[in-house]
Scaffold this motif. Structure first.
Motif, short mmCIF file in Angstrom:
data_model
loop_
_atom_site.label_atom_id
_atom_site.label_comp_id
_atom_site.label_asym_id
_atom_site.label_seq_id
_atom_site.Cartn_x
_atom_site.Cartn_y
_atom_site.Cartn_z
N ARG B 307 58.75 35.67 44.36
CA ARG B 307 57.70 36.77 45.15
C ARG B 307 58.38 38.30 45.14
NH1 ARG B 307 53.82 34.43 48.62
NH2 ARG B 307 53.82 36.13 49.86
N TYR B 310 57.87 40.00 42.12
CA TYR B 310 56.18 40.21 41.91
C TYR B 310 55.75 41.10 43.09
CZ TYR B 310 51.40 39.62 41.16
OH TYR B 310 49.93 39.60 40.95
N ALA B 312 55.08 40.33 45.80
CA ALA B 312 54.19 39.65 47.08
C ALA B 312 54.78 39.86 48.31
CB ALA B 312 53.88 38.32 46.56
N ASP B 313 56.14 39.64 48.42
CA ASP B 313 56.91 40.31 49.86
C ASP B 313 57.49 41.49 49.51
OD1 ASP B 313 55.98 37.80 50.98
OD2 ASP B 313 57.67 36.88 50.05
N ASP B 331 53.89 45.86 46.10
CA ASP B 331 52.83 44.89 46.20
C ASP B 331 52.25 44.38 44.71
OD1 ASP B 331 51.44 47.14 45.24
OD2 ASP B 331 50.15 47.40 46.80
N PRO B 332 51.63 43.32 44.97
CA PRO B 332 50.98 42.80 43.41
C PRO B 332 50.35 43.84 42.69
CG PRO B 332 50.64 41.36 45.32
CD PRO B 332 50.97 42.37 46.14
N ALA B 333 49.45 44.80 43.34
CA ALA B 333 48.84 45.43 42.45
C ALA B 333 49.83 46.48 41.45
CB ALA B 333 47.92 46.54 43.16
N LEU B 336 51.27 44.34 39.01
CA LEU B 336 50.53 44.17 37.60
C LEU B 336 50.35 45.22 36.99
CD1 LEU B 336 47.74 41.83 39.49
CD2 LEU B 336 48.98 41.35 37.36
N TYR B 342 52.35 37.04 38.21
CA TYR B 342 53.00 35.84 38.95
C TYR B 342 52.04 34.59 39.38
CZ TYR B 342 55.11 33.36 43.17
OH TYR B 342 55.44 32.32 44.00
N THR B 344 51.28 31.22 41.31
CA THR B 344 51.86 30.83 42.70
C THR B 344 52.04 29.53 42.46
OG1 THR B 344 51.42 30.57 44.90
CG2 THR B 344 49.71 30.81 43.49
N GLU B 350 46.94 30.67 47.74
CA GLU B 350 47.06 31.98 47.04
C GLU B 350 46.70 32.00 45.61
OE1 GLU B 350 51.36 32.22 47.58
OE2 GLU B 350 51.55 32.23 49.62
N GLY B 351 46.05 30.98 45.42
CA GLY B 351 45.77 31.22 43.77
C GLY B 351 44.25 31.30 43.71
N ASN D 217 39.06 34.74 50.19
CA ASN D 217 40.72 34.37 50.06
C ASN D 217 41.52 35.59 50.04
OD1 ASN D 217 43.25 33.37 49.99
ND2 ASN D 217 42.86 31.53 48.82
N GLU D 219 44.36 36.36 50.67
CA GLU D 219 45.70 36.45 50.39
C GLU D 219 45.69 36.02 48.77
OE1 GLU D 219 48.47 37.31 51.47
OE2 GLU D 219 49.90 36.73 50.09
N ALA D 220 45.09 35.37 48.29
CA ALA D 220 44.75 35.11 46.91
C ALA D 220 44.16 36.38 46.14
CB ALA D 220 43.95 33.75 46.51
N ARG D 222 44.96 39.56 47.08
CA ARG D 222 45.89 40.33 47.13
C ARG D 222 46.89 40.12 45.73
NH1 ARG D 222 51.12 41.52 49.41
NH2 ARG D 222 51.64 39.46 49.72
N MET D 223 47.23 38.74 45.66
CA MET D 223 47.98 38.32 44.62
C MET D 223 47.38 38.60 43.41
SD MET D 223 50.55 36.96 46.25
CE MET D 223 51.58 35.65 45.14
N THR D 224 45.98 38.98 43.11
CA THR D 224 45.50 39.26 41.72
C THR D 224 45.58 40.58 41.53
OG1 THR D 224 43.28 39.41 42.66
CG2 THR D 224 43.95 37.10 41.78
N GLY D 225 46.16 41.46 42.57
CA GLY D 225 46.22 42.78 42.32
C GLY D 225 45.02 43.48 43.05
N ILE D 226 44.05 43.05 43.60
CA ILE D 226 43.07 43.79 44.46
C ILE D 226 43.69 44.14 45.69
CG2 ILE D 226 41.05 43.66 45.92
CD1 ILE D 226 40.26 41.17 43.97
N LYS D 227 43.16 45.49 46.27
CA LYS D 227 43.81 45.91 47.42
C LYS D 227 42.82 45.55 48.58
CE LYS D 227 47.07 49.10 45.65
NZ LYS D 227 46.87 50.20 44.97
#
Ligand SMILES: Nc1ncnc2c1ncn2[C@@H]1O[C@H](COP(=O)(O)OP(=O)(O)OP(=O)(O)O)[C@@H](O)[C@H]1O
Ligand SMILES: Nc1ncnc2c1ncn2[C@@H]1O[C@H](COP(=O)(O)OP(=O)(O)OP(=O)(O)O)[C@@H](O)[C@H]1O
Ligand SMILES: [Mg+2]
Ligand SMILES: [Mg+2]
Lengths: 305, 509, 340, 356
Positions: B307, B310, B312-313, B331-333, B336, B342, B344, B350-351, D217, D219-220, D222-227
């Motif tokens: 994380r 990536y 994520a943290d 951040d993930p943005a 990417l 990443y 998860t 989170e997926g 979701n 959190e998910a 955010r993990m895809t790169g959306i803000k």
């Protein structure tokens, strides 16, 4: 023993008055409360102003009780409801704080509580309703059909104005329908448009709007329907806008509900605290307007609201 | 043996969802004192069968009898009252409550003043201890323990109910070898007390170790019920996938370590990357075409390190260099944008974005990197979706279904497709094979190797040491949130090398 | 050996952390409330008077009850918008009955039953017809308010001989020569405190209460865990509506009168109280005690505004800003607290 | 081939049946029928030379629905992110107050319109910033803004109900609310155009998908790169902006702002419209078309109340009954009644078979 705050004020010489108010709501209310505030200020009082929200009596009661605890010298009560004040008034009586009710009178059962109220100051709602009925009676001696636009169901103003109307209206005057437009110009326009559609065949001739705001909305609907002048609109309050509309021929009759009685109120408080006698009911005179008197009033620029 | 009276008999179960027949006339019979496995590929209908039995789904045809009585449960509560305890595939606990509360929810010990919290927590402790979780204080918030431990907590919870039937849907998917053994010990004890256990797992070793009887499903259809000991592996695999075992793609021997030129620059070079309370500073470099495995026990910090890489943290220390350029990945943005992706381990939270379609779930990350107002042209989008649906062999092959309606394994495949669609230079895969059937697992492993050979850097995090050893060039070993060793993979390296490294290294705190 | 000594230390650390994380918003509410009282006292000199404190409780017993009632649905991520309207309908019917000569005890029971009926209706709409709580209770709110207005739009007062007075009778604990320095309470306050204790026991010492928290965490999980979700939902909405009826009893006993317009907007005051008290509107976290405290905080915002001499038009802005400041402050404290 | 077509047909039919919009349209038609029964001229249209447009009950209903369309559209996006915007009614008042006050102060009508829109947008941005960047809960944030906004309107007009009826040169604004385009109310046309524009913005770009993703979701997402923070900010800003337009419609129709009444309670109507339209308050998938029909239904219910002459005391109760009926009609239980019955029958027969 505690505190040096402005509210326990006998030392500063300035008397403190608590004002349990309704809050600025446009038209009548704003004019009325501003007038009271400025009148007390120029009479040398310290006025603490406490409005409520949504006409909620509970917040008024809280404010009232707080004024009792603050040991103010007098309380002005502009209540949203005419009952429910016994407990609070009892406390005021016990703390020997004089209470002056303005605008709306309150019903008190408890004899202990009654003692707290020194005087009532304000115009009469029933009288205003009666004037509206008299106008219709006079203008349509052969009878007529029409509507009433009411305020929100349940307010005592609505009832009192309605009661005044009912007491005086002639038998041959027929109210096709009473609808609430919630004191609102915009809603009144919608409601009136609907009513005009619905009762087209019955040839409505008058609309009694229980306040100026609704009357102005009704006027626009009447205008849009091409009925300007054919339907007489009567309103209560007497704001500048309404008088202007009267002059322009959008309205036909405006009954004043005079909000300007700050001076009288301040005087009453001053007299009472100075040990003088005060009348227990100080009725405030209101006028009625037609197009000509409205023009005079507007031209003289004497209207405060 | 056969004269045992069955405790649960399901006959001709049919369940239809809009557009799919998830189950089509399936039979299942559970006997007391036996461990019974439901076998089948991802999407075969195993979880659906379990939900049919416990009243989560209403059946469209068929009958269920429990202890001879016809039953129609109206939800888990009814099933529970009839003596059926269930741990569903997706961990279903309440993250806002403590571990102890989760274990005991609905079965709190009561005293004269309602719930007696002291007794309840004590009871929770004993159940946790059974699962080898004695080190967890029942007061800990559930949200602060890892998914794997949550899985164990869910099983501990099932123990609270004095059940006649215990159902475990893929309980071992996130456990490491030791914990699997602990779990099996408990299962044996429970079985021997006369409870019928229904078990689902994609690990054939586990199946042969613990089960007595198998029911095989394929595409929602009942194939056969067999005794485990009478069924050879290839035959079983053949029944599950409908073709012979030989046809399964096989990955050859261990990957040969990729040679790194002396002058070559790594894609990623981090120094002292860490975050207080989650992972201590770590140095790490990853070269193009290299697979770096993270190995360690549960809670060792592998996920946390992934994380951090990536963004994520937010890391609170360290230097992060990407292709020789200093970056800060917060951040993930940003990650990417810098071509880091990443996948998860916590698929549900989170997926997947549950209500969106499979298509949208594949495209969304790519779309996010391009920006909201530059939609991917329809043609291109169709091509991408089509490509990854095929490549990952997602079933059903309909991209317009909400992803939440896919079976667990297929959801995982879609997610991997999502990350591949962004064409990353560095791909971090956290437990990518979790919950995936044997066929698909081999496919995913093959995908990893292919990607690496095309020059992608891959971080491979898995609790299965076997696959870590087989796929990685370098293995980073973690323990108690410290990196304790970096092992260059080679012929001398095996699973036991890693286990020993972990056992023999002490971490200073 | 090293292990053995390390474990207890770790455990202790975890325990305190748990208390911090979930209780911080509530603790923050306590601290900010005390600061507000002290500020009021310092600036205006009347906020710590016994009389002020007495009336604070007496005048807001109803709000404390409503806040406790509102906590239940909010903990599950739901809401009950009908509480204000239920106060109105039960008040109107109650006083009408009292005037028809029905004994007060019967009147009170009927009022509570009417509350329960509306709660059952809301719960049925939510559970059986999949309506979202917001919409279901918005509907019952309109319905209750509408029926109340159909019954009567008059200002109704109790007849002279009724036992509601008993609830409003002041019981003085500390008697000073001046009323504003007396400490007193009435049965309404006692009822509010009993309701608070009831709420605490329901939520923390019954299984239904735990189910409520679980639903707030994740309804689908709660269902799959085999918790009695449906029963809990019915309990919640019936309880909150019945408590609203109880608030109505306490309120009209104090006033001796009521009408159909009573309680407009009270649901929002109740929600504000609950949120100020640290409960998260999406469910799962929060305490009734916090809600009761939130009710008190909400209650002293208005007098503070008026004592500051805020101009009339500005009052609602200032009230809004004060709640905002409160929520932001709480958020900041929580963020700092959970980082530690 | 023919089989397939047949199947498709039944599929389309099934889809129609299962869509919220179908239920809505049915409800709308039922309400119109009800009104027509009471007032035979309800559907009658006539040409009004006075206003240069069609006239009749339906027309006034459409005129009123314009403002609901605006706030319901903004509300849909907000609700889709699992938020809520209780401040739209107050924003209407603020925007209206600003426009009216500016007009009476002698400002050019276009400048006044712009001012109102900017203020609405600004309030929306404040909401968005508080929710997205400070992480406050939407309900309480917008509740505060509902209180404060009402106050702001009063501050702008000094507590008066500013009247701009007689201000010269304000025709464009008047036309916006009262005029007609090809006989159809201008405000309704404008509103529909805006709804379509927002719809295109959401569906032709990835905005709609991102909003839904954040609602489903965060959190998910955010993990895809959306803000998610930007998305949240955006939807509240849009909602504020659209509420300002609604405020202009509401005030321009009478050229007067009522600091207490303008927009009062309309947030509740907007939320109802959105939910009736099939968007869940829990966030996620949204339907702008559904919300739009929902908005028209709300206007229609109010029209029905007037047409049937329902006593003003009973209005809320009538409103509640209609809403409950519509929502119950949409409940899966009721909608799947036939499917459920079929399933039960099949089960019974299979049970019999097992028994035999
Ligand atoms: N709620 C649902 N709605 C629609 N389809 C569903 C739903 N749940 C499951 N399905 C479909 O039913 C089929 C069986 O799914 P199920 O979850 O039972 O598979 P499984 O055997 O448990 O697979 P895995 O090993 O991946 O967990 C799949 O095709 C899936 O897409
Ligand atoms: N949100 C959190 N707050 C506090 N501690 C956490 C949090 N998330 C994880 N942890 C702890 O951090 C440690 C490392 O967890 P992590 O998930 O990285 O482990 P891991 O090595 O990936 O193992 P696995 O994923 O297999 O459980 C664990 O002890 C876990 O309990
Ligand atoms: Mg499964
Ligand atoms: Mg992990």
């Amino acid at each position: 023993a505690c505190g040096s705050g402005s509210s326990s004020s006998s030392d500063s010489g300035k008397k403190t008055v608590g004002f349990v108010a309704v809050g600025p709501e446009g038209g009548f209310r704003t004019a009325n409360e501003n007038d009271i505030k400025s009148a007390f200020k120029s009479a040398g009082f310290d006025l603490i102003y406490s409005p409520t929200q949504n006409n909620d009596q509970q917040k008024q009661i809280q404010a009232f009780n707080k004024f009792v605890n603050d040991e103010v010298d007098a309380i002005i009560l502009s209540s949203t409801e005419d009952s429910g004040w016994d407990e609070s008034l009892k406390k005021a009586a016990e703390a020997e704080i004089p209470v002056f009710t303005v605008d709306r009178n309150v019903d008190v059962k408890d004899s202990e509580a009654k003692k707290a109220i020194v005087s009532h100051i304000g115009p009469s709602n029933e009288w205003a309703g009666e004037q509206a009925a008299e106008f219709v009676n006079k203008n349509f001696p052969d009878g007529a059909n029409g509507f009433i636009l009411e305020g929100p169901a349940g307010l005592s103003v609505v009832k009192d104005r309605g009661a005044g109307w009912d007491a005086k209206v002639a038998k041959n005057v027929k109210v096709l329908e009473s609808q609430s437009a919630n004191w609102s110009t915009d809603e009144a326009k919608t409601v009136t448009a609907g009513l005009l559609d619905k009762y087209k065949s019955q040839n409505p001739q008058f609309i009694f709007a229980q306040n100026d705001e609704m009357g102005l909305g009704a006027a626009q609907a009447v205008d849009a329907a091409g009925l300007k002048g054919k339907v007489k609109i009567i309103t209560i309050d007497g704001t500048k806008n309404a008088l202007q509309a009267l002059v322009d021929g959008d309205l036909s009759y405006v009954i004043e509900y005079n909000p300007i009685f700050g001076k009288e109120t301040a005087q009453a408080v001053k007299d009472y605290l100075g040990g003088k006698d005060v009348k227990s009911d100080i009725q405030i005179e209101s006028k009625t307007f037609d197009a000509t008197s409205a023009k005079e009033a507007l031209d003289s620029n004497s209207r405060a609201y | 043996m056969t004269d045992k009276t069955p405790i649960v008999v399901m006959k001709g179960i049919t369940i239809e969802f809009p557009g799919v027949k998830a189950l089509d006339g399936v039979d299942l019979t559970l006997y007391p004192g036996e461990v019974h496995a439901l076998m089948g590929e991802n999407g075969a209908g195993k979880s659906t069968m379990i939900k049919a039995l416990t009243g989560v789904y209403k059946i469209d045809a068929g009958s269920i009898t429990v202890e001879g009585k016809p039953q129609q449960f109206n939800g888990t509560l009814d099933a529970q009252n009839a003596g059926i305890a269930t741990v569903y595939q997706e961990v279903n606990l309440c993250t806002n409550l403590s571990v102890g509360e989760n274990v005991m929810l609905g079965h709190e010990k009561r005293g004269p003043f309602g719930i007696d919290w002291k007794k309840t927590h004590e009871a929770a402790k004993t159940y946790l201890k059974q699962m080898g979780l004695e080190h967890i204080d029942p007061h800990t918030p559930l949200s602060s323990i890892s998914i794997a431990m949550q899985q164990l907590v869910a099983i501990a919870r099932a123990m609270v109910i004095n059940a006649k039937v215990l159902i475990l849907d893929e309980p071992t998917s996130s456990l490491d070898a030791n914990e699997v053994q602990d779990l099996f010990a408990i299962m044996r004890k429970v079985r021997d007390s006369g409870v019928a256990i229904l078990f689902v797992s994609h690990f054939l070793d586990q199946i042969y170790e613990i089960t007595d009887r198998l029911t095989i499903l394929r595409n929602g259809k009942f194939i056969k019920e067999v005794m485990t000991k009478d069924t050879p592996r290839d035959e079983l695999i053949g029944m599950m996938i409908g073709k012979s075992a030989e046809e399964l793609s096989q990955i050859g021997a261990k990957k040969a370590r990729r040679a790194i030129d002396p002058g070559e620059k790594p894609i990623v070079d981090v120094k002292g990357l860490g975050k207080k309370g989650t992972i201590n500073p770590v140095d790490l470099d990853i070269y193009a075409g290299e697979v770096v495995g993270f190995a360690g026990l549960l809670g060792s910090g592998r996920t946390e390190l992934g994380r951090l890489l990536y963004g994520a943290d937010k890391p609170d220390s360290g230097k992060y260099e990407l292709n020789g350029k200093q970056v800060s990945i917060n951040d993930p943005a940003t990650a990417l944008k810098n071509k880091i992706a990443y996948s998860t381990e916590n698929r549900r939270d989170e997926g997947i974005i549950g209500d969106l379609t499979v298509r949208q779930n594949i495209l969304i990350a790519l779309q996010a990197t391009r920006g909201m107002f530059k939609p991917i042209p329809k043609k291109e989008a169709d091509a991408i979706v089509d490509k990854y649906m095929k490549e990952m062999n997602v079933r059903p092959a309909d991209p317009d279904r909400p992803i939440k309606n896919l079976s667990g394994g297929n959801q995982q495949k879609v997610l991997i497709g999502r990350w591949l669609a962004t064409h990353p230079e560095l791909l971090i895969l956290d437990e990518p094979t979790r919950g995936i059937d044997i066929g698909a697992k081999a496919e995913i492993q093959q995908v990893v190797l292919d990607l690496a050979s095309k020059g992608m850097g891959v971080v491979f995090i898995s609790s299965e040491l076997e696959e870590v050893v087989r796929l990685s060039d370098d293995i980073e070993v973690l323990k108690d949130r410290h990196k304790i060793a970096e092992i260059e993979n080679g012929d001398t390296v095996s699973q036991s090398t890693i286990v020993e490294t972990i056992a023999n290294t002490n971490v200073k705190n | 050996m090293t292990n053995a000594t390390a474990t207890p230390a770790k455990k202790a650390a975890k325990k305190t952390r748990r208390i911090d994380a979930q209780m911080i918003p509530t603790i923050a509410a306590v601290v900010i409330f005390i600061l507000m009282m002290i500020m009021g006292q310092a600036l205006f000199g009347t906020y710590l008077r016994l009389g002020f404190i007495s009336t604070l409780f007496i005048d807001h017993a109803y709000l404390i009850i409503l806040a406790v009632a509102m906590t239940l649905p909010i903990l599950t991520g739901g809401i009950d918008l009908s509480v204000g309207a239920i106060v109105a309908i039960t008040a109107v019917i109650g006083i009408k009955m009292a005037n028809a000569g029905v004994p007060s005890v019967v009147v009170m029971i009927v009022m509570l039953l009417i509350g329960a009926v509306f709660g059952t209706l809301a719960a049925t709409l939510i559970e059986e017809f999949n309506m979202q709580p917001f919409i279901a209770t918005l509907s019952t709110m309109f319905l209750a308010r509408g029926i109340a207005s159909i019954i009567s739009t008059d200002s109704l007062t109790f007849p002279d001989d009724n036992n509601f007075d008993v609830l409003a009778e002041n019981i003085t604990i500390i008697d000073n020569p001046k009323l504003s320095h007396d400490l007193y309470f009435n049965l309404g306050v006692v009822i509010a405190l009993v309701v608070l204790v009831f709420g605490y026991i329901l939520l923390h010492h019954t299984r239904i209460g735990r189910t409520i928290y679980a639903i707030g965490g994740s309804r689908s999980s709660a269902e799959l865990m085999g918790l009695p979700v449906k029963r809990a939902q019915f309990t919640i909405y019936i309880t909150s509506a019945t408590l609203a009826a109880l608030a109505s009893i306490v309120y009209i006993a104090n006033l001796g009168s009521a009408k159909n317009t009573v309680g407009v907007g009270w649901e929002l005051d109740a929600v504000a109280s609950v949120v100020i008290g640290g409960t998260i509107i999406t469910g799962g976290f929060g305490y009734v005690l916090g809600s009761a405290l939130g009710a008190l905080v909400r209650s002293i915002i208005d007098p503070l505004t008026s004592d500051f001499g805020v101009p009339a038009e500005w009052t609602t802005i200032v009230v809004g800003l004060m709640i905002l400041a409160f929520v932001v402050l709480q958020r900041a404290v929580t963020a700092v607290g959970s980082k530690k | 081939m023919a089989d397939k077509k047949q199947e498709e047909k039944t599929n389309v039919f099934k889809k129609l049946l299962s869509s919220n919009i179908t239920v809505e349209v049915i409800a709308l038609i039922l309400l119109i029928l009800l009104c027509t029964v009471f007032d035979h001229a309800f559907l009658a249209l006539s040409w009004n030379d006075n206003t240069g447009g069609l006239a009749g009950p339906i027309i006034t209903m459409l005129q009123e629905s314009a403002r609901y369309l605006m706030i319901a559209t903004g509300m849909t996006l907000v609700i889709s992110t699992a938020g809520i915007d209780l401040s739209v009614g107050s924003v209407m008042a603020v925007a209206g107050a600003a426009a009216m006050q500016a007009l009476t102060g002698g400002m050019n009508v276009w400048a006044a319109i712009l001012l109102a829109l900017v203020i609405g947008l600004a309030v929306g941005c404040i909401n968005g910033a508080l929710v997205a960047f400070l992480g406050l809960q939407p309900f309480i944030t917008t509740l505060i803004m509902m209180l404060a906004g009402r106050g702001l309107a009063k501050v702008i007009t000094s507590g008066e109900n500013t009247d701009a009826t007689s201000v010269a040169g304000s025709e464009p604004l008047k036309w916006m609310a009262n005029g007609f385009i090809l006989g159809i109310p201008a405000n309704f046309v404008i509103a529909v155009v805006i709804v379509i524009l927002v719809g295109l913005l959401c569906r032709k770009t990835a905005m709609g998908m991102f909003i839904e993703a954040v609602g489903i979701n965060p959190e998910a997402s955010r993990m895809t790169g959306i803000k998610p923070k930007q998305i949240l900010f955006l939807v509240y800003a849009i909602s504020g902006f659209l509420a300002a337009i609604a405020g202009l419609f509401a005030t321009a129709s009478v050229m007067r702002v009522d600091v207490v009444k303008t927009g009062q309670d309309l947030e509740m109507y907007a939320i109802l419209a959105v939910v009736i339209g099939g968007t869940s308050l829990l966030g996620g998938k949204f339907s702008l078309a559904g919300s739009a029909v929902g908005a028209v239904i709300i206007a229609m219910i109010r029209k029905t109340i007037i047409t049937l002459g329902i006593d003003s005391a009973a209005t809320p109760a009538f409103f509640a009954v209609v809403v409950i009926v519509i929502c119950v009609m949409q409940a899966p239980k009721v909608r799947n009644l036939s499917a459920e019955l079929k399933r039960k029958r099949a089960l019974k027969s299979s049970e019999k078979a097992v028994a035999a």
